[in-house]
Design a protein around this motif. Structure first.
Motif, PDB file in Angstrom:
ATOM      1  N   LEU A  23      47.101  32.947  17.547  1.00  0.00           N
ATOM      2  CA  LEU A  23      47.024  33.553  16.139  1.00  0.00           C
ATOM      3  C   LEU A  23      45.933  34.825  17.281  1.00  0.00           C
ATOM      4  O   LEU A  23      46.141  35.369  16.801  1.00  0.00           O
ATOM      5  CB  LEU A  23      45.833  32.759  14.683  1.00  0.00           C
ATOM      6  CG  LEU A  23      45.145  33.045  14.155  1.00  0.00           C
ATOM      7  CD1 LEU A  23      45.911  34.079  13.550  1.00  0.00           C
ATOM      8  CD2 LEU A  23      43.893  31.804  13.493  1.00  0.00           C
ATOM      9  N   SER A  24      45.428  33.927  18.007  1.00  0.00           N
ATOM     10  CA  SER A  24      43.871  35.175  18.660  1.00  0.00           C
ATOM     11  C   SER A  24      45.373  36.289  19.245  1.00  0.00           C
ATOM     12  O   SER A  24      44.322  37.772  18.964  1.00  0.00           O
ATOM     13  CB  SER A  24      43.326  34.452  19.148  1.00  0.00           C
ATOM     14  OG  SER A  24      42.669  35.646  20.254  1.00  0.00           O
ATOM     15  N   ARG A  25      45.813  36.332  19.871  1.00  0.00           N
ATOM     16  CA  ARG A  25      46.694  36.698  20.493  1.00  0.00           C
ATOM     17  C   ARG A  25      48.069  37.619  19.469  1.00  0.00           C
ATOM     18  O   ARG A  25      47.717  39.547  19.340  1.00  0.00           O
ATOM     19  CB  ARG A  25      47.974  36.315  21.164  1.00  0.00           C
ATOM     20  CG  ARG A  25      47.463  35.387  22.450  1.00  0.00           C
ATOM     21  CD  ARG A  25      46.383  36.521  23.211  1.00  0.00           C
ATOM     22  NE  ARG A  25      45.720  35.716  24.905  1.00  0.00           N
ATOM     23  CZ  ARG A  25      45.312  35.771  25.498  1.00  0.00           C
ATOM     24  NH1 ARG A  25      46.073  37.257  26.482  1.00  0.00           N
ATOM     25  NH2 ARG A  25      44.461  34.756  26.464  1.00  0.00           N
ATOM     26  N   VAL A  26      47.814  37.380  18.695  1.00  0.00           N
ATOM     27  CA  VAL A  26      48.935  38.676  17.695  1.00  0.00           C
ATOM     28  C   VAL A  26      47.735  39.434  17.029  1.00  0.00           C
ATOM     29  O   VAL A  26      48.220  40.291  16.576  1.00  0.00           O
ATOM     30  CB  VAL A  26      49.708  37.408  16.038  1.00  0.00           C
ATOM     31  CG1 VAL A  26      49.406  38.424  15.200  1.00  0.00           C
ATOM     32  CG2 VAL A  26      50.830  36.205  16.819  1.00  0.00           C
ATOM     33  N   LEU A  27      46.340  38.402  16.757  1.00  0.00           N
ATOM     34  CA  LEU A  27      45.146  39.620  16.199  1.00  0.00           C
ATOM     35  C   LEU A  27      45.043  40.590  17.245  1.00  0.00           C
ATOM     36  O   LEU A  27      44.500  41.893  17.233  1.00  0.00           O
ATOM     37  CB  LEU A  27      44.488  38.658  16.023  1.00  0.00           C
ATOM     38  CG  LEU A  27      44.204  38.207  14.068  1.00  0.00           C
ATOM     39  CD1 LEU A  27      43.632  37.686  14.196  1.00  0.00           C
ATOM     40  CD2 LEU A  27      44.242  39.656  13.186  1.00  0.00           C
ATOM     41  N   GLY A  28      45.347  40.195  18.700  1.00  0.00           N
ATOM     42  CA  GLY A  28      44.308  41.168  19.482  1.00  0.00           C
ATOM     43  C   GLY A  28      46.271  42.286  19.729  1.00  0.00           C
ATOM     44  O   GLY A  28      45.129  43.429  20.255  1.00  0.00           O
ATOM     45  N   MET A  29      47.509  41.630  19.371  1.00  0.00           N
ATOM     46  CA  MET A  29      48.259  43.158  19.127  1.00  0.00           C
ATOM     47  C   MET A  29      48.111  44.093  17.759  1.00  0.00           C
ATOM     48  O   MET A  29      47.792  45.269  18.565  1.00  0.00           O
ATOM     49  CB  MET A  29      49.293  42.232  19.212  1.00  0.00           C
ATOM     50  CG  MET A  29      50.333  41.276  20.002  1.00  0.00           C
ATOM     51  SD  MET A  29      49.918  42.172  21.858  1.00  0.00           S
ATOM     52  CE  MET A  29      48.970  41.868  22.379  1.00  0.00           C
ATOM     53  N   VAL A  30      47.126  43.442  16.651  1.00  0.00           N
ATOM     54  CA  VAL A  30      47.241  44.177  15.922  1.00  0.00           C
ATOM     55  C   VAL A  30      45.337  44.939  15.946  1.00  0.00           C
ATOM     56  O   VAL A  30      45.479  46.137  15.793  1.00  0.00           O
ATOM     57  CB  VAL A  30      46.770  43.578  14.883  1.00  0.00           C
ATOM     58  CG1 VAL A  30      46.192  44.357  13.500  1.00  0.00           C
ATOM     59  CG2 VAL A  30      48.070  42.761  14.004  1.00  0.00           C
ATOM     60  N   ARG A  31      45.010  45.042  17.286  1.00  0.00           N
ATOM     61  CA  ARG A  31      43.408  44.970  17.536  1.00  0.00           C
ATOM     62  C   ARG A  31      44.093  46.511  18.559  1.00  0.00           C
ATOM     63  O   ARG A  31      43.418  47.710  18.501  1.00  0.00           O
ATOM     64  CB  ARG A  31      42.568  44.002  18.330  1.00  0.00           C
ATOM     65  CG  ARG A  31      41.323  44.977  18.671  1.00  0.00           C
ATOM     66  CD  ARG A  31      41.132  43.736  19.708  1.00  0.00           C
ATOM     67  NE  ARG A  31      41.484  44.131  21.555  1.00  0.00           N
ATOM     68  CZ  ARG A  31      41.339  43.024  21.945  1.00  0.00           C
ATOM     69  NH1 ARG A  31      40.349  42.412  22.046  1.00  0.00           N
ATOM     70  NH2 ARG A  31      42.397  43.281  23.009  1.00  0.00           N
ATOM     71  N   ASP A  32      45.152  45.398  19.123  1.00  0.00           N
ATOM     72  CA  ASP A  32      45.487  47.156  20.547  1.00  0.00           C
ATOM     73  C   ASP A  32      46.478  48.066  19.329  1.00  0.00           C
ATOM     74  O   ASP A  32      46.886  49.511  20.416  1.00  0.00           O
ATOM     75  CB  ASP A  32      46.429  46.241  21.572  1.00  0.00           C
ATOM     76  CG  ASP A  32      45.366  45.338  22.071  1.00  0.00           C
ATOM     77  OD1 ASP A  32      44.505  45.755  22.982  1.00  0.00           O
ATOM     78  OD2 ASP A  32      45.802  44.451  23.131  1.00  0.00           O
TER      79      ASP A  32
END
Length: 515
Positions: A23-32
């Motif tokens: 979940l954190s990594r997916v949101l990290g992709m959204v952030r990037d």
């Protein structure tokens, strides 16, 4: 606890951490994606990535690297052999010492920000505007080191007591804060990229405050006290010094990439950043999850003098990492351009940026599996409080990485830096494994030949299907975000489906993953 139930518990705990981390990594992709859309790969983006990488690197090196690997075995030993009052005393004294050191280091970092930028990105020296901007950004982001290190300290306590979900969820707050700052704050600032730096600072506060109530319920809320000569603190500090190299060699290698990339054409730092973020997706979602879960178990097994259980835990962890890491590395290499285009080819991100970042991702993909294996093999040493062996291996790998950097940067530029990092991680993995195997600490369990055959055939079927379904790069560039998302979902979904189906046809069952 029986071996079966123990492995079942590890599997459940790993699944919880993996889901939260994913979940954190997916949101990290959204952030990037947001960062790429707003700032692309220009000078402002390069400056921010350097200003963010410096405290982030130190966080991984000290907090999640050396400190966590030294603190968790000692805390697990206290938990196994001593009273709750003595555990609480250790927590308080560690909090006091750690807080004092980090506060002094943070103050020094804020004051010396321009010099740190010149140290970590010497290639910025010829661009005074970029150098000054990176220094201003670092003054805001550097306190993140203090806040996130204390957060990692709290998370290590929670992990030692089997509360894995809370520390695994905490990084979600970083992504939420940075996305919110980029979207809501950047339009109101004279230098819009400053919004990202403030997002990092706010996230550090949010992550620390989020974990405190859970520690209070366990009656382990840290009350910082500095006591010279505390036995537990001295042992942790003694173990920390060599662990700085042992667990964080890959982070040091990535930092060397940034230093050398700062001398290359504008955009090189950003291309490496975007590629590294994608390569870290399987590492963070599963490799780090497995390593986080097994360290307390390995530490307790060592404290209880149970070498058979110790070896069995390592064996289980290695199989789980291979089961995810091999297909993940293949998929990243095959789908490098579609992934970069789907996630980042918007706004200021150009087609050339996508192609250049994809080259770096292909090189990092070669090391994805070994990055993950290091997270499993290193705890095999740290749980036994053996820090000297990983240090010796880390030094050898750092030397190899530097030599490979200089050898490959000329023909391959930024992609050569990524390839050097992958090759040095392979060496690191091989040496860590050989040390555990040679000393009899790890003995492979039965069934590896059949497991390898199943895994190899499943990966071959997956790769063949993805190659067949994939479209040329020109089509990915021409599609809008909805078409890209649909096609990527088809590729990923079909790849996972054929991989799992092949494993099932070859006889692999869930019960095999619990043993």
């Amino acid at each position: 606890m029986s071996g079966e139930s123990s492995k079942g518990g590890l599997l459940r705990s790993s699944a919880v951490v993996s889901v939260m981390t994913l979940l954190s990594r997916v949101l990290g992709m959204v952030r990037d994606m947001v960062v790429a859309g707003y700032f692309g790969s220009g000078s402002a983006a390069d400056a921010f990535f350097v200003a963010f990488k410096i405290p982030n690197f130190l966080r991984r090196l000290f907090a999640e690297g050396a400190f966590a690997q030294a603190f968790v075995p000692v805390l697990s030993e206290y938990r196994t052999r001593r009273s709750l009052a003595e555990v609480k005393q250790l927590v308080d004294h560690v909090a006091g010492t750690l807080g004092l050191v980090l506060t002094a280091l943070t103050a020094l970092g804020v004051i010396a920000s321009p010099y740190l930028v010149m140290l970590f990105a010497p290639g910025f020296h010829g661009d005074t505007e970029k150098l000054a901007l990176a220094g201003d950004l670092l003054r805001i982001t550097f306190p993140y080191l203090l806040l996130i290190s204390l957060t990692a300290f709290c998370g290590a306590i929670l992990n030692s007591y089997g509360r894995f979900a809370v520390p695994a969820f905490t990084p979600v707050l970083l992504n939420v804060c940075m996305i919110g700052s980029a979207v809501l704050l950047s339009p109101y600032l004279e230098q819009p990229v400053m919004a990202l730096a403030w997002g990092v600072f706010i996230a550090g506060l949010a992550q620390l405050l989020f974990q405190l109530p859970f520690l209070a319920r366990m009656r382990l809320l840290p009350v910082p006290r500095v006591r010279r000569g505390d036995e537990g603190v001295k042992r942790i500090l003694t173990l920390m010094v060599p662990a700085l190299f042992g667990v964080s060699v890959s982070q040091i290698n990535l930092l060397l990439d940034t230093v050398l990339a700062s001398f290359l054409q504008t955009g090189s730092v950003s291309w490496l950043y975007y590629a590294d973020r994608l390569s870290e997706l399987p590492l963070g979602a599963f490799g780090i999850a497995i390593g986080t879960v097994i360290l307390p178990s390995l530490s307790r097994q060592h404290a209880s003098d149970d070498p058979k259980a110790f070896s069995a835990t390592l064996d289980w962890a290695l199989r789980m990492v291979l089961l995810v890491g091999v297909p993940a590395a293949l998929a990243l290499a095959i789908l490098s351009e579609p992934l970069i285009a789907s996630l980042f080819h918007y706004g200021a991100m150009t087609e050339r940026d996508v192609l250049q970042a994809a080259k770096a991702l292909e090189a990092y993909a070669l090391g994805v599996l070994t990055f993950m294996l290091i997270k499993v093999l290193a705890p095999g040493y740290f749980a036994r409080q053996d820090m000297k062996t990983p240090v010796r291996i880390a030094i050898q790998c750092m030397i190899a990485n530097m030599a490979l950097n200089l050898l490959l940067i000329w023909p391959l530029e930024h992609a050569g830096l990524a390839l050097a990092t992958s090759l040095s991680s392979m060496l690191n993995t091989a040496l860590l494994f050989w040390g555990l195997y040679r000393l009899g600490i790890y003995t492979p369990a039965a069934g590896w030949a059949l497991f390898s055959l199943r895994l190899g055939l499943a990966c071959a079927a997956m790769a063949a299907l993805i190659f067949w379904l994939n479209a040329p790069s020109a089509e990915w560039f021409a599609w809008d975000w909805q078409q890209r998302a649909q096609q990527l979902a088809v590729l990923v979904g079909a790849g996972i489906a054929v991989f799992v189906a092949t494993l099932l046809l070859l006889g692999l069952r869930l019960r095999h993953l619990r043993r």
